[in-house]
Design a protein around this motif. Structure first.
Motif, short mmCIF file in Angstrom:
data_model
loop_
_atom_site.label_atom_id
_atom_site.label_comp_id
_atom_site.label_asym_id
_atom_site.label_seq_id
_atom_site.Cartn_x
_atom_site.Cartn_y
_atom_site.Cartn_z
N LYS A 147 26.28 39.78 53.58
CA LYS A 147 27.01 38.91 52.64
C LYS A 147 26.28 38.87 51.30
CE LYS A 147 26.87 34.25 53.16
NZ LYS A 147 27.15 32.97 53.82
N TRP A 148 24.95 38.64 51.36
CA TRP A 148 24.21 38.52 50.10
C TRP A 148 23.90 39.85 49.47
CZ3 TRP A 148 25.58 34.34 48.33
CH2 TRP A 148 25.68 33.20 49.12
N ARG A 149 23.76 40.91 50.30
CA ARG A 149 23.57 42.26 49.76
C ARG A 149 24.79 42.63 48.91
NH1 ARG A 149 23.22 46.24 54.54
NH2 ARG A 149 22.72 47.92 53.14
N LEU A 150 25.95 42.39 49.50
CA LEU A 150 27.18 42.77 48.83
C LEU A 150 27.41 41.92 47.57
CD1 LEU A 150 29.64 44.51 48.81
CD2 LEU A 150 30.77 42.91 50.31
N TRP A 151 27.11 40.64 47.69
CA TRP A 151 27.29 39.77 46.53
C TRP A 151 26.36 40.23 45.40
CZ3 TRP A 151 24.78 36.40 43.27
CH2 TRP A 151 25.63 35.59 42.49
N GLY A 152 25.13 40.66 45.78
CA GLY A 152 24.16 41.15 44.79
C GLY A 152 24.69 42.37 44.05
N VAL A 153 25.22 43.33 44.79
CA VAL A 153 25.77 44.55 44.16
C VAL A 153 26.91 44.16 43.22
CG1 VAL A 153 26.98 46.73 44.56
CG2 VAL A 153 25.37 45.89 46.25
N ASN A 154 27.76 43.31 43.75
CA ASN A 154 28.95 42.92 43.02
C ASN A 154 28.61 42.24 41.69
OD1 ASN A 154 31.87 42.79 43.41
ND2 ASN A 154 31.52 40.60 43.12
N LYS A 155 27.71 41.28 41.78
CA LYS A 155 27.33 40.53 40.58
C LYS A 155 26.64 41.46 39.57
CE LYS A 155 27.30 36.64 38.51
NZ LYS A 155 28.63 36.12 38.18
N PHE A 156 25.79 42.31 40.10
CA PHE A 156 25.05 43.22 39.23
C PHE A 156 26.01 44.11 38.45
CE2 PHE A 156 22.94 47.35 38.60
CZ PHE A 156 21.94 46.93 37.74
N LEU A 157 27.00 44.65 39.15
CA LEU A 157 27.95 45.53 38.47
C LEU A 157 28.83 44.74 37.50
CD1 LEU A 157 29.00 47.91 41.35
CD2 LEU A 157 27.36 48.28 39.54
N GLU A 158 29.16 43.54 37.91
CA GLU A 158 29.99 42.68 37.05
C GLU A 158 29.29 42.44 35.71
OE1 GLU A 158 31.95 39.60 39.66
OE2 GLU A 158 31.06 38.38 38.08
N VAL A 159 27.99 42.19 35.78
CA VAL A 159 27.24 41.86 34.56
C VAL A 159 26.90 43.10 33.75
CG1 VAL A 159 25.03 40.89 33.74
CG2 VAL A 159 26.28 39.76 35.57
N ASN A 160 26.63 44.22 34.43
CA ASN A 160 26.09 45.38 33.74
C ASN A 160 27.06 46.51 33.46
OD1 ASN A 160 22.99 44.88 33.54
ND2 ASN A 160 23.60 44.22 35.59
N THR A 161 28.26 46.44 34.01
CA THR A 161 29.22 47.52 33.73
C THR A 161 30.52 46.90 33.22
OG1 THR A 161 30.03 47.47 35.98
CG2 THR A 161 28.30 49.05 35.53
N ALA A 162 31.31 47.72 32.57
CA ALA A 162 32.55 47.19 32.00
C ALA A 162 33.57 46.96 33.11
CB ALA A 162 33.10 48.19 30.99
N LEU A 163 34.13 45.77 33.10
CA LEU A 163 35.12 45.41 34.12
C LEU A 163 36.49 45.24 33.49
CD1 LEU A 163 33.87 42.52 36.38
CD2 LEU A 163 35.04 44.58 37.07
N SER A 164 37.50 45.61 34.21
CA SER A 164 38.81 45.38 33.61
C SER A 164 39.17 43.90 33.81
CB SER A 164 39.85 46.29 34.26
OG SER A 164 40.38 45.65 35.37
N PRO A 165 39.69 43.25 32.74
CA PRO A 165 40.04 41.83 32.84
C PRO A 165 41.05 41.57 33.95
CG PRO A 165 40.31 42.65 30.60
CD PRO A 165 40.01 43.82 31.45
N LYS A 166 41.90 42.59 34.22
CA LYS A 166 42.92 42.39 35.24
C LYS A 166 42.26 42.12 36.61
CE LYS A 166 46.71 44.85 37.46
NZ LYS A 166 46.01 45.38 38.61
N GLN A 167 41.25 42.94 36.89
CA GLN A 167 40.55 42.76 38.17
C GLN A 167 39.97 41.36 38.26
OE1 GLN A 167 37.93 46.14 37.97
NE2 GLN A 167 38.65 46.78 39.99
N GLU A 168 39.37 40.93 37.14
CA GLU A 168 38.76 39.60 37.16
C GLU A 168 39.81 38.52 37.41
OE1 GLU A 168 34.76 39.06 34.69
OE2 GLU A 168 36.51 39.63 33.50
N ARG A 169 40.97 38.71 36.73
CA ARG A 169 42.03 37.71 36.87
C ARG A 169 42.52 37.62 38.31
NH1 ARG A 169 44.47 39.10 32.23
NH2 ARG A 169 45.95 40.44 33.31
N ASN A 170 42.64 38.80 38.93
CA ASN A 170 43.13 38.81 40.31
C ASN A 170 42.07 38.36 41.30
OD1 ASN A 170 45.44 39.80 39.32
ND2 ASN A 170 45.08 41.92 39.96
N GLY A 171 40.86 38.18 40.79
CA GLY A 171 39.77 37.77 41.68
C GLY A 171 39.39 38.87 42.66
#
Ligand SMILES: CC(C)(COP(=O)(O)OP(=O)(O)OC[C@H]1O[C@@H](n2cnc3c(N)ncnc32)[C@H](O)[C@@H]1OP(=O)(O)O)[C@@H](O)C(=O)NCCC(=O)NCCS
Length: 382
Positions: free
Chosen positions: A12-36
């Protein structure tokens, strides 16, 4: 905690770590963020063998329990991910390879702190994998590698004990079989039958349960936690629990006056057992002894000692650091017996509580242990 539950927590925390790291350090599409939607869903294959459904569930669980976040696994997850998938960021002068130091920065840790957490997690992960591999090993393989074949029968050749055993069993060469089961073996049918809770527990597990209740009910009831049938059964059913069961050879029943229960529905050939779990306790791998019960007619014949030798052998063979157990302080008979087996108060055992007037309150239970590996002794007193 069972290996499966620990693994789920780590993931759970490994995956959350990867996810957060990519969210902060790579470009995310706003659509994905909106859809959660988890932005890394396409990448989780490396961690979860393509099980995106489980990954989605874990991420949702992590989001709803952020207060309990375990930073060790968060950092471990992101660093491990980077080790496998070199990622680039294209913020400033062209693309730059992301490094562990970027992970540490993302989670507000200095390089030295982050490195320490990552190293600690790496060691813990190796320890955990060892436990998980042992607990998922099919029983025949576990038995082949870790059970000493000659020890799965018991006959005492000390004449005084043999005489006592003869008088207890009425047989000229009293012998016992020691059988090993997993909780899955014992409770599988119960699990399948949980829809109808009135169905009886299969006979072996019911016998073990009644034996515990017979010898420990009073001690539990005198304690703060009290006795609960369902809590004891849940503990017995833990998927990593293993059982060493002593039966009169050939499933023979002892004479009626030597049977510990008059309940004819129980398996009277079972005269005792030990249950244990291969697990982790305070950063050490241990064989934790949960129960040992020998029916009163068969005590003092060396059966308890034999079961302890067996579990200590398994502990050494599987590379556990120590064996451990918990005992109610009021059980003075068993406490003296553990002394005779060279068990000592463990450093995590609760200490007496000092009151203001100088009086001290003894804890209700103690945690005892015995070190098994000469070398793995970072916590051994000199
Ligand atoms: C505690 C218990 C498991 C011991 O099992 P057992 O089969 O009777 O013990 P053993 O016959 O193997 O004991 C062997 C040795 O311990 C010694 N011993 C037995 N009882 C003893 C005691 N109370 N104090 C010190 N030594 C004792 C024996 O003399 C023998 O010594 P040896 O190895 O030098 O010959 C058993 O009494 C029992 O089931 N008690 C009730 C359940 C219980 O309280 N379980 C613990 C819950 S935490």
């Amino acid at each position: 905690m069972s290996s499966a539950a620990t693994e789920r927590k780590i993931n759970k925390w490994r995956l959350w770590g990867v996810n957060k790291f990519l969210e902060v350090n790579t470009a995310l599409s706003p659509k994905q963020e909106r859809n959660g939607e988890p932005p890394t869903l396409g990448l989780v294959r490396s961690l979860y063998h393509e099980d995106e459904k489980e990954a989605t569930e874990l991420l949702q669980e992590a989001r709803s329990s952020l207060k309990e976040m375990d930073m060790t696994w968060v950092i471990f997850g992101a660093c491990e991910f980077l080790n496998e998938y070199p990622l680039r960021t294209s913020k400033e002068n062209g693309s730059v390879l992301l490094k562990h130091s970027d992970v540490f920065r993302t989670f507000g840790k200095k390089a030295s702190q982050g490195t320490k957490l990552y190293t600690k997690a790496g060691e813990a992960y190796l320890r955990f994998r060892k436990i998980r591999d042992l607990n998922t090993l099919p029983m025949p393989l576990f038995a082949k590698d870790y059970l000493p074949a000659g020890w799965m029968e018991y006959t005492s050749y000390r004449s005084s004990v043999s005489q006592r055993l003869e008088s207890k069993t009425g047989a000229s060469l009293p012998m016992f079989d020691i059988l090993m089961f997993t909780s899955f073996d014992l409770f599988e049918r119960v699990n399948a039958e949980t829809i109808e809770p009135t169905k009886p527990i299969p006979i072996v597990s019911r016998t073990l349960f009644e034996l515990i209740k017979r010898t420990s009910y009073t001690d539990y009831n005198a304690s703060e936690q009290g006795w609960s049938d369902s809590k004891k059964l849940d503990e017995m059913k833990d998927e990593d629990m293993r059982y060493l069961i002593v039966r009169l050879k050939g499933g023979r029943s002892p004479a009626p006056e030597k049977q510990w229960s008059e309940n004819l529905e129980l398996d009277s050939s079972i005269i005792g057992f030990l249950s244990f779990m291969i697990t982790e306790e305070e950063e050490e791998n241990v064989a934790y002894i949960y129960e040992i019960h020998i029916s009163e007619h068969f005590r003092d014949c060396g059966l308890g000692r034999h079961l302890f030798s067996l579990v200590e052998h398994i502990g050494r063979a599987t590379g556990m650091d120590k064996t451990m157990l918990t005992i109610f302080t009021c059980n003075t008979h068993a406490r003296r017996w553990y002394d005779s087996r060279v068990y000592e108060v463990d450093e995590i055992s609760p200490r007496p509580r000092k009151l203001r007037g100088g009086r001290s309150i003894e804890p209700e239970y103690e945690i005892l242990s015995k070190r098994l590996q000469e070398h793995a002794n970072k916590k051994t007193k000199s």
